[in-house]
Design an enzyme around this catalytic site. Structure first.
Site, PDB file in Angstrom:
ATOM      1  CE1 TYR A 226      22.605 -57.242 -49.273  1.00 31.29           C
ATOM      2  CE2 TYR A 226      21.552 -55.196 -48.560  1.00 31.29           C
ATOM      3  CZ  TYR A 226      21.465 -56.513 -48.983  1.00 31.29           C
ATOM      4  OH  TYR A 226      20.228 -57.099 -49.108  1.00 31.29           O
ATOM      5  CD  GLU A 466      14.693 -59.398 -45.114  1.00 35.61           C
ATOM      6  OE1 GLU A 466      14.490 -58.233 -45.491  1.00 35.61           O
ATOM      7  OE2 GLU A 466      15.470 -59.685 -44.181  1.00 35.61           O
TER       8      GLU A 466
END
Length: 483
Positions: A226, A466
């Site tokens: 991230y 996902e």
């Protein structure tokens, strides 16, 4: 003008009552909130409804001498990433603030508040000192090298923090936004807790403002998962929510004195909050609290341009759409951008309706009813009105993804079989197993199909299969509005 205003508001309410006969938005809403119980880390409460999950990561923070038990796993793995977790909480809080009445009417407000509090309780722990914020527990690389249940995982649980020597303005400010927004949610039901959230939110804003830098520069372990592209948007985002929570002029001045409004954005996400800022500023303009001039007008103009491009009425460079009518941004978890954009559209539509105004796009005036119709088309696509005739929300309708890329859901529940699933054994016995997951993770929204509406239901197809908390969180508010 008053009659016109009331008529527009009535039409807005009527547009929400036009349900698609084949889709149960209320059921989808309930499942979307339930999903967060499947993502819980830590000691599960007595009222836990997702029974196939068990306690996990009960020693988190021990390496740093801090209690970091709790919070949420971000997606299909067992790492706690603070940046998307804080954004998830902000989206849940925004949903409850904007559509709290609807959540209450559907008997889901308390469940939504519990989902928010599970996140805010953790963020309070993570904010261990005024200039210390723990932003990750676990290592993404070692975690991804194993396929284990969170209940008996063996991967490292190292804790990573930002402080005045290792700054992270982005994650500090996003955590501030999450706590400030959540303080509004709890102001009526638990004033002491709300005030505690607000105190931490103010401290985190000051921390992020005074010690500038990207958290993913300070925390190398986060960079591959991230990474942050900037922090101006998060600081403005935090200031927007702090102003809404407190009404204090200092936060409005921060927005007014910014060197950037973000301009026209192409998306709204865990890494780019400018559209959210623009939406909250536009609300103040529509309410007559600030004038649509100078920098304030620039904020609103940028939002209008984003919305117009999203609904295919922009001046060129509209957001792409698939042949089946799905907004298309990126191959990896495309739906995260759809759901975030839809919460913006739902909120802005509500603000327009309340103020009795419409949206002006290049060459067209767009009514609130048209905005809601477009929003509904995107939600319906996710819920099954698509070329695959498949719901991309797990557990909703009769046909939905079975091989969701999710460790806990794909391995037999520890309550049914306590035999340890090893790092590599999990791949052999469960990841590579060509069969539906043994546990249905209700309410999870997978990444979604490709630009041509194609989707492959395979556990190894992580770009499409996902789910993530950042995807479902904004959908809670959208579904509350439609239900």
């Amino acid at each position: 003008m008053a009659i016109k205003h009331e008529l527009l508001l009535l039409l807005f309410v009527l547009s929400l009552c036009m349900h698609d006969a084949t889709l149960d938005y209320h059921q989808a809403l309930s499942k979307s909130i339930l999903y967060f119980e499947a993502q819980r880390s830590g000691k599960l409460p007595a009222n836990q409804r997702v029974q196939w999950r068990g306690d996990s990561a009960l020693n988190d923070g021990a390496d740093a001498g801090v209690d970091l038990v709790g919070g949420y796993y971000d997606s299909g793995d067992n790492v706690k990433f603070g940046f998307p977790m804080a954004y998830t909480v902000t989206m849940l809080a925004w949903s409850a603030i904007e559509f709290g009445t609807q959540l209450h009417e559907k008997n889901e407000l308390s469940n939504a508040q519990e989902a928010i509090k599970w996140g805010t309780d953790y963020l309070l722990k993570a904010h261990a000192a005024s200039q210390v914020l723990y932003v990750q527990v676990g290592d993404g690389y070692s975690d991804h090298a194993c396929w284990e249940r969170p209940e008996d995982m063996t991967t490292p649980r190292n804790s990573y923090r930002i402080d005045n020597t290792k700054p992270g303005s982005d994650v500090a400010a996003e955590s501030s936004a999450a706590l400030a927004a959540s303080s509004i949610v709890f102001q009526a039901s638990d004033k002491n807790y709300a005030n505690k959230l607000l105190t931490h939110a103010k401290q985190l804003f000051e921390f992020g403002h005074k010690h500038v830098g990207l958290y993913s520069d300070s925390i190398q372990q986060a960079r591959g998962f991230y990474p942050s592209s900037g922090y101006d948007d998060e600081l403005l985002w935090a200031a927007s929510w702090l102003h809404r929570a407190t009404g204090e002029q200092v936060y409005l001045d921060f927005l007014a004195n910014s060197s950037t409004t973000g301009g026209k954005r192409t998306l709204f996400s865990w890494d780019d909050k400018f559209v959210g800022v623009q939406t909250l500023v536009s609300k103040l303009i529509l309410e007559g609290k600030i004038k649509e001039e100078g920098i304030w007008g620039e904020y609103k103009k940028a939002l209008d341009e984003f919305v117009c491009s999203m609904i295919q009425k922009g001046n060129g460079n509209n957001v792409k759409m698939s042949p089946g009518g799905m907004l298309w941004w990126q191959p990896w978890n495309n739906f995260q951008y759809t759901t975030s954009a839809m919460l913006v559209l739902a909120s802005h539509s509500s603000h327009l309706a309340t103020s009795g105004t419409t949206l002006h796009c290049p060459g067209a005036t767009v009514s609130v009813q048209q905005l809601i119709s477009f929003l509904r088309s995107q939600v319906n696509y996710i819920l099954g009105a698509n070329p695959k005739n498949m719901s991309y929300m797990v557990g909703f309708s009769q046909v939905y993804p079975g091989q969701v890329h999710h460790r806990a859901a794909s391995i037999v529940s520890i309550k049914k079989d306590r035999a340890r699933v090893t790092c590599n054994g999990g791949f052999d016995s469960w990841y590579n197993r060509n069969a539906p997951n043994p546990n249905v993770i209700d309410g999870a929204v997978v990444g979604g199909p490709d630009a041509g509406d194609s989707y492959t239901d395979s556990r190894s197809n992580y770009q499409q299969a996902e789910p993530a908390t950042v995807t479902t969180a904004p959908l809670v508010g959208v579904l509350a509005m439609l239900a």
